[in-house]
Design an enzyme around this catalytic site. Structure first.
Site, mmCIF file in Angstrom:
data_model
loop_
_atom_site.group_PDB
_atom_site.id
_atom_site.type_symbol
_atom_site.label_atom_id
_atom_site.label_comp_id
_atom_site.label_asym_id
_atom_site.label_seq_id
_atom_site.Cartn_x
_atom_site.Cartn_y
_atom_site.Cartn_z
ATOM 1 N N GLY A 133 0.539 -1.031 -0.211
ATOM 2 C CA GLY A 133 -0.112 0.291 0.270
ATOM 3 C C GLY A 133 1.051 1.254 -0.314
ATOM 4 O O GLY A 133 1.770 1.230 0.168
ATOM 5 N N LEU A 134 0.566 2.658 -0.060
ATOM 6 C CA LEU A 134 1.776 3.293 0.220
ATOM 7 C C LEU A 134 2.558 3.264 1.418
ATOM 8 O O LEU A 134 3.828 4.182 0.699
ATOM 9 C CB LEU A 134 0.181 4.697 0.492
ATOM 10 C CG LEU A 134 -0.761 5.023 -0.485
ATOM 11 C CD1 LEU A 134 -1.669 6.567 0.297
ATOM 12 C CD2 LEU A 134 0.035 5.943 -1.467
ATOM 13 N N ALA A 135 2.381 3.183 2.232
ATOM 14 C CA ALA A 135 3.464 2.718 3.492
ATOM 15 C C ALA A 135 4.622 1.223 2.776
ATOM 16 O O ALA A 135 5.499 1.755 2.265
ATOM 17 C CB ALA A 135 2.884 2.497 3.992
ATOM 18 N N SER A 189 -17.081 10.508 0.931
ATOM 19 C CA SER A 189 -16.260 11.047 1.332
ATOM 20 C C SER A 189 -16.477 13.131 1.684
ATOM 21 O O SER A 189 -17.391 13.384 1.832
ATOM 22 C CB SER A 189 -15.427 11.769 -0.004
ATOM 23 O OG SER A 189 -14.468 13.272 0.537
ATOM 24 N N ARG A 230 -14.932 14.191 13.194
ATOM 25 C CA ARG A 230 -15.536 12.640 12.318
ATOM 26 C C ARG A 230 -16.367 11.938 13.945
ATOM 27 O O ARG A 230 -17.172 11.598 13.714
ATOM 28 C CB ARG A 230 -14.355 11.847 12.321
ATOM 29 C CG ARG A 230 -13.954 12.089 10.942
ATOM 30 C CD ARG A 230 -13.364 11.330 10.122
ATOM 31 N NE ARG A 230 -12.814 11.519 8.609
ATOM 32 C CZ ARG A 230 -11.720 11.034 7.922
ATOM 33 N NH1 ARG A 230 -10.581 9.877 8.765
ATOM 34 N NH2 ARG A 230 -11.685 11.761 6.915
ATOM 35 N N GLU A 256 -0.682 2.003 8.428
ATOM 36 C CA GLU A 256 -2.072 2.205 9.469
ATOM 37 C C GLU A 256 -1.602 0.861 10.515
ATOM 38 O O GLU A 256 -2.316 0.905 11.480
ATOM 39 C CB GLU A 256 -3.389 1.873 8.909
ATOM 40 C CG GLU A 256 -4.889 1.524 9.497
ATOM 41 C CD GLU A 256 -6.001 1.859 8.387
ATOM 42 O OE1 GLU A 256 -6.120 1.904 7.472
ATOM 43 O OE2 GLU A 256 -6.823 1.420 9.069
ATOM 44 N N LEU A 264 -3.292 9.135 4.639
ATOM 45 C CA LEU A 264 -2.704 8.856 2.956
ATOM 46 C C LEU A 264 -0.988 9.880 3.835
ATOM 47 O O LEU A 264 0.346 9.217 3.058
ATOM 48 C CB LEU A 264 -3.122 10.159 2.304
ATOM 49 C CG LEU A 264 -4.805 8.962 2.040
ATOM 50 C CD1 LEU A 264 -4.972 9.866 0.767
ATOM 51 C CD2 LEU A 264 -4.688 7.358 1.412
HETATM 52 C C1 LIG Z 1 -12.882 4.266 1.658
HETATM 53 C C2 LIG Z 1 -12.052 4.736 2.541
HETATM 54 C C3 LIG Z 1 -11.402 6.125 2.863
HETATM 55 C C4 LIG Z 1 -10.246 6.719 2.826
HETATM 56 N N1 LIG Z 1 -10.132 8.295 2.048
HETATM 57 C C5 LIG Z 1 -8.716 8.623 2.952
HETATM 58 C C6 LIG Z 1 -8.908 9.930 2.666
HETATM 59 O O1 LIG Z 1 -9.143 10.370 1.786
HETATM 60 N N2 LIG Z 1 -7.592 10.356 3.388
HETATM 61 C C7 LIG Z 1 -7.041 9.807 4.229
HETATM 62 O O2 LIG Z 1 -5.195 10.294 4.543
HETATM 63 N N3 LIG Z 1 -7.274 8.554 4.105
HETATM 64 C C8 LIG Z 1 -8.110 7.820 3.954
HETATM 65 N N4 LIG Z 1 -8.775 6.432 3.777
HETATM 66 C C9 LIG Z 1 -7.175 5.996 5.306
HETATM 67 C C10 LIG Z 1 -5.883 5.366 4.335
HETATM 68 O O3 LIG Z 1 -6.675 5.224 3.005
HETATM 69 C C11 LIG Z 1 -5.522 3.568 4.748
HETATM 70 O O4 LIG Z 1 -5.064 4.963 6.131
HETATM 71 C C12 LIG Z 1 -4.024 3.875 4.050
HETATM 72 O O5 LIG Z 1 -3.902 3.875 3.011
HETATM 73 C C13 LIG Z 1 -3.216 2.493 5.085
HETATM 74 O O6 LIG Z 1 -2.275 2.507 4.207
HETATM 75 P P1 LIG Z 1 -1.320 0.913 4.021
HETATM 76 O O7 LIG Z 1 -0.226 1.104 3.391
HETATM 77 O O8 LIG Z 1 -1.383 1.353 5.798
HETATM 78 O O9 LIG Z 1 -1.761 0.121 3.743
HETATM 79 P P2 LIG Z 1 -3.240 -1.041 3.108
HETATM 80 O O10 LIG Z 1 -2.973 0.060 2.313
HETATM 81 O O11 LIG Z 1 -4.211 -1.438 3.190
HETATM 82 O O12 LIG Z 1 -2.184 -1.671 2.109
HETATM 83 C C14 LIG Z 1 -1.918 -2.738 3.307
HETATM 84 C C15 LIG Z 1 -0.933 -3.939 2.142
HETATM 85 O O13 LIG Z 1 -0.084 -5.286 3.373
HETATM 86 C C16 LIG Z 1 -0.845 -5.927 2.197
HETATM 87 N N5 LIG Z 1 -0.574 -7.689 3.059
HETATM 88 C C17 LIG Z 1 -1.985 -7.067 4.448
HETATM 89 N N6 LIG Z 1 -1.469 -8.724 5.214
HETATM 90 C C18 LIG Z 1 -1.341 -9.072 5.184
HETATM 91 C C19 LIG Z 1 -0.353 -10.639 4.383
HETATM 92 N N7 LIG Z 1 -1.022 -11.175 5.903
HETATM 93 N N8 LIG Z 1 0.551 -10.832 4.209
HETATM 94 C C20 LIG Z 1 0.386 -10.481 2.606
HETATM 95 N N9 LIG Z 1 0.525 -8.910 2.655
HETATM 96 C C21 LIG Z 1 -0.258 -8.692 3.276
HETATM 97 C C22 LIG Z 1 -1.952 -5.996 2.037
HETATM 98 O O14 LIG Z 1 -1.830 -6.714 0.330
HETATM 99 C C23 LIG Z 1 -1.841 -4.305 1.063
HETATM 100 O O15 LIG Z 1 -0.654 -4.741 -0.184
HETATM 101 C C24 LIG Z 1 -9.575 5.881 3.591
HETATM 102 C C25 LIG Z 1 -9.624 4.762 3.823
HETATM 103 C C26 LIG Z 1 -11.382 4.024 3.588
HETATM 104 C C27 LIG Z 1 -11.065 2.573 3.855
#
Ligand SMILES: Cc1cc2nc3c(=O)[nH]c(=O)nc-3n(C[C@H](O)[C@H](O)[C@H](O)COP(=O)(O)OP(=O)(O)OC[C@H]3O[C@@H](n4cnc5c(N)ncnc54)[C@H](O)[C@@H]3O)c2cc1C
Ligand code: SF4
Ligand code: FES
Lengths: 252, 643
Positions: free
Chosen positions: B42-44, B284, B331, B431, B447
């Site tokens: 994901g983004l992180a 949104s 929120r 996250e 994000l």
């Molecule tokens: C509908 C919605 C709208 C949102 N809108 C906003 C917004 O407008 N602004 C904002 O700042 N935030 C927003 N958020 C929050 C934000 O999108 C998330 O908190 C953020 O994108 C999380 O990014 P991440 O990289 O931590 O995790 P994620 O993007 O959830 O990525 C997780 C990754 O881990 C992998 N993974 C998980 N478990 C395993 C495993 N056991 N083995 C291997 N891989 C695994 C997945 O395949 C994925 O690649 C929104 C969230 C939602 C639900």
């Protein structure tokens, strides 16, 4: 309402597969994938009657943005509604007594893994062949250093909206990936940051696309019609002109 | 468990700079000898994998979807914050820092938040250079909007698809490194355990989701960026594959889990329409900039068409209760207010669920009258279409119906200033960690945090670990790998042996209902204690009555899902325990016992100004609680007020 579903069942890549029929009761508020949840619950609860087990299908966001869902519904990738993914389709688009046939996205470059699940890694490999701007983290100038006209920025966005689902390929009689590739090439050609690698990018991406076994474009337009993000055929025109441009400049 | 936050000393605005200088570096020629496993794209995870590879490390990246581009980050809609002050409206790094600490209701670590605000400006530069098509003004400069109650316009956006465009940016950076052979990407591969050698995280065990192969990966450091655990509630706005498994299994190996009860309920989602519902869709938050929230003053008119209810009979409860913030209150405040009016019988949902009509109106008629339909369509067109596709109603003609839904989880694995957990070598980003949002996250800040962690923090801090603490090579033949692999195999077999008649989905729904009822928007000691009885009982039924079809050596979505639900069943209990232990209200955690006369949250800073960090004590044992005190040197502890 009652629906008769004919679903493609294939236990693995080597199985030849075939359609199987199921009767199912749904409500109009359900999404198309929720209908599959209900079907799978039926199949799970009665393994002796259904030794083939539940139906495997890809899905994740269920709101039309991740590009994971991949069903061909009555011959049309993502089903009957314009600019709508399978997961966004709701049963109110159907009526009591309808018969619906569901198959996986089909293309030589998208082998079936199981039931409705296909392998689309070929799409990633095309993107890896230059579908990016080479910028190192931390080396970027201030974001407002280069102004980009709103019209160009909006165009770039329209192309960048592609979700990489592969419906365009599944819809095309030649299984061509020109719309998908055109969308990325056009997005990056529309922004100033993308200019330096513009020629090399299009040549490499098209080369990889051909190598993956996607077919050529013969202007059927089925891709645009089934694209859930309404990516326009202009992307293919632009891809062709970018290719011509790159060919001329490499001939120099 | 030792919780050393490793926060540098000195004035807050100098800390990160100083720390970057103080940290040890890895010699450029040596970097390629270090293998780093990044779990998540994901983004992180995507930004971290790409940047670490650019620096020269040997990176392997894993995700459960068929492509890294499909990580749940793709679904974020509204925008990303950055303290650019391009609008000249008084924003600054300090103001973003201040807003985030206050918005988090004083339960986050000041130094981390300050750094987040500092690097936020670099993120936008980076994304624009990658070709991310942010919204622009006619003059060609970047556009901003005010978001989620912020009083400055610091949010950058790409129509309603900001997460998609940012993730495609990170994905393109990742692709560049895959192209150069510096990242090896493993899609449809699930991490099922981490492996510790001499107390350090030295590898992971994965299952190939297509072939079922279980594999060992030895490395020099592990980065977890596996997202949030909102799906413990079954119904949430998270993607269906979002899970707690990676983080929870790290917890079971000794990583501290911080503030699990801090979950965010987003006020504007499409209401539940029936028992078959599989997920909820967010609308949104930007909609609240122009939409007005109301319910009929007369309960009897709840089911009347909204347009037949005259202006004076509409109860604009947010505008009345919070005159200065109105519809733009944060929120948690907006969500609780919606719950209250619905609990009081004013709800206007199309469908009754459990005897209640859980929805309120979000009305655009005033905005359409003021700015014209085209202007509103330009701002929200795609959201309106999305809403209509799902509900069959057009928000141009009739108000939207919305209700709060689980959306984001502030809790996560505990990390220090270097984003390293208490297990040396295990770093946690995005996250999945607990670091920056306290008890409530501001809109458009997740994000920002994911990309800050991945692009601008971990690339520096991981080097310090490798240069100072890391201890020599380890291979996959080490007995710790053997042991972890065999545990994973046993667990897989145990799941496949489940041969009852109840689909796993049903248990997940039941768990979600328990969590929503007792550990959701409002919590009480009584309810939480009840949940502590219900969850183990449900778990017991799960292990007796559930059914998992198919085999281990094939693509088996039901096996994957059963593993994740089994983890949620255990995880839920820790969450409830945490909510029970935290005998105060703060941010997203609202204990009914602690509210003001007007129903606002009342914090208890003397006892609870800390992160609660839980340590695993073994199967069936109560986890042990540790506390990291939160000190506030810069932002004065005050009661949040949005009146
Ligand atoms: C509908 C919605 C709208 C949102 N809108 C906003 C917004 O407008 N602004 C904002 O700042 N935030 C927003 N958020 C929050 C934000 O999108 C998330 O908190 C953020 O994108 C999380 O990014 P991440 O990289 O931590 O995790 P994620 O993007 O959830 O990525 C997780 C990754 O881990 C992998 N993974 C998980 N478990 C395993 C495993 N056991 N083995 C291997 N891989 C695994 C997945 O395949 C994925 O690649 C929104 C969230 C939602 C639900
Ligand atoms: S161009 Fe359209 S159909 Fe093709 S992959 Fe992109 S979104 Fe899907
Ligand atoms: S499931 Fe994500 S687009 Fe359909």
């Amino acid at each position: 309402m009652k629906i008769k579903l004919n679903v493609w069942r294939q236990s693995g890549p080597k199985d030849s597969g075939g359609l199987k029929s199921y009767d199912i009761e749904v409500t109009e508020h359900m999404s198309f994938l929720e209908m599959f949840d209900v079907l799978n619950e039926q199949l799970l609860k009665n393994p002796s009657k259904h030794p083939e087990g539940p139906v495997a299908f890809d899905h994740d966001c269920r709101e039309g943005i991740c590009g994971m869902c991949s069903m061909v519904i009555d011959g049309v990738p993502h089903g009957p509604n314009k600019a709508t993914t399978t997961c966004q389709l709701h049963m109110r688009s159907y009526k009591d007594g309808d018969e619906i046939t569901v198959e996986p996205f089909r293309a030589k470059a998208f082998p079936v893994l199981r039931d409705l699940v296909v392998d689309r890694n070929s799409f990633d490999r095309i993107q890896q062949a230059g579908g990016y701007i080479s910028v190192r983290t931390g080396a970027a100038p201030d974001a407002n250093a280069i102004a980009i006209g709103k019209a160009d920025a909006d165009d770039a966005f329209d192309y960048a909206a592609c979700i990489g689902c592969g419906a365009c390929v599944a819809a095309c009689p030649n299984a061509s990936a020109m719309l998908f590739v055109g969308a990325k090439v056009s997005h990056l050609a529309k922004v100033p940051q993308g200019q330096v690698e513009r020629n090399e990018r299009v040549l490499r991406m098209v080369d990889t696309m051909d190598g993956e076994g996607f077919g050529g474009c013969t202007n059927h337009g089925e891709c645009e019609a089934s694209c859930p993000k309404a990516i326009s055929l202009d992307a293919i025109a632009m891809l062709n002109s970018e290719l011509a441009r790159a060919a001329i400049s490499s001939a120099k | 468990m030792k919780l050393d936050s490793k926060v540098p000393s000195g004035p807050i605005e100098k800390r990160w700079e100083k720390h970057k200088f103080d940290m040890k570096l890895v010699n450029p020629a040596n970097k390629r000898k270090f293998k780093i496993l990044v779990v998540g794209s994901g983004l992180a995870g995507g930004s971290a994998a790409a940047t670490l590879a650019e620096l020269g490390y040997d990176v392997h990246c894993f995700c459960v979807q068929d492509s890294p581009r499909r990580a749940h980050s793709i679904a974020a809609q509204g925008g990303i914050n950055a303290a650019k002050n391009y609008q000249n409206d008084g924003d600054s790094v300090y103001r973003l820092f201040y807003d985030t600490v206050k918005g988090g209701d004083f339960r986050s670590r000041e130094s981390n938040v300050y750094r987040l605000a500092q690097v936020s400006v670099n993120i936008i530069d980076q994304c624009v250079a990658q070709g991310v098509p942010f919204a622009r003004e006619y003059g060609g400069l970047l556009a901003n909007r005010s978001f989620g109650g912020a009083q400055v316009s610091r949010t950058f956006y790409a129509r309603g698809q900001t997460g998609q465009q940012l993730l495609l940016g990170a994905y393109s950076g990742l692709n560049r490194m895959i192209d150069e052979g510096k990242v090896k990407m493993h899609t449809r591969t699930e991490m099922l355990d981490i492996v510790l050698v001499d107390g350090h995280a030295r590898g992971i065990i994965t299952r190939d989701l297509v072939t079922g192969d279980i594999k060992r990966w030895a490395a020099d450091a592990v980065v977890l960026a596996s997202g949030g655990y909102g799906n413990v509630f079954y119904l949430s706005t998270n993607a269906k594959n979002s899970n707690v498994t990676a983080a929870f299994r790290a917890y079971k190996r000794g990583a501290g889990f911080a503030n699990p009860c801090f979950t965010q309920i987003h006020p504007t989602c499409i209401p539940v329409s029936g028992g078959f519902q599989s997920k909820l869709t967010l609308m949104s938050e930007s909609l609240r900039n122009d939409g007005r929230v109301w319910v009929p003053r007369d309960k009897a008119r709840a089911t009347d068409p909204p347009r037949t209810i005259p202006e004076e009979e509409r109860y604009y409860y947010l505008e009345e209760r919070y005159p200065s913030f109105g519809n733009l209150v944060p929120r948690d405040v907006a969500s609780r207010a919606a719950k209250k009016v619905c609990d009081d019988g004013y709800g206007v949902a199309m469908h009754e669920v459990d005897g209640q009509r859980n929805a309120v109106y979000l009305d655009f008629s005033a905005a359409i009258e003021r700015d014209g339909r085209d202007a509103i369509a330009d701002r929200y067109g795609n959201l309106f279409e999305m809403y209509e596709r799902i509900t069959g109603e057009s928000p141009y003609e009739t108000p939207m119906r919305i209700y709060p839904a689980v959306h984001y989880t502030m809790g996560g694995l505990w990390v220090d200033y270097n984003l390293m957990s208490n297990l040396p070598g295990l770093h946690v980003l995005g996250e999945a960690n607990f670091s920056d949002h306290g008890a409530n996250r501001l809109g458009a800040s997740a994000l920002m945090q994911g990309l800050a962690d991945g692009y601008f923090v971990i690339p520096y801090t991981i080097g310090n670990y490798l240069a100072t603490e890391h201890a020599g090579p380890v291979t996959e033949s080490h007995p710790a790998f053997e042991a972890a692999e065999s545990e994973v195999r046993t667990k897989t077999q145990k799941l496949l042996a489940l041969s009852g008649t109840t689909p796993v989905d049903q248990f997940h729904r039941e768990l979600g209902k328990i969590m929503w009822d007792y550990c959701g928007m409002a919590r009480t000691a009584e309810g939480l204690n009840k949940a502590l009885e219900l969850i183990p009982a449900l778990r017991e039924r799960f292990w007796k009555e559930a059914t998992v079809p198919g085999n281990a050596d094939e693509l088996n979505p039901w096996l994957e899902y059963a593993g994740r639900v089994a983890d949620f069943m255990e995880y839920a209990e820790m969450m409830v325990r945490d909510a029970l232990e935290r005998d105060e209200s703060c941010g997203g955690h609202f204990r009914e016992e602690h509210q003001s006369e007007e129903g606002e949250a009342v914090r208890r800073d003397d006892e609870y100004a800390h992160a609660s960090v839980w340590e695993y004590q073994g199967e069936g044992e109560k986890p042990k609680l540790h506390k990291e005190p939160m000190k506030f040197e810069y932002v004065k502890l005050t009661t949040r007020s949005y009146k």
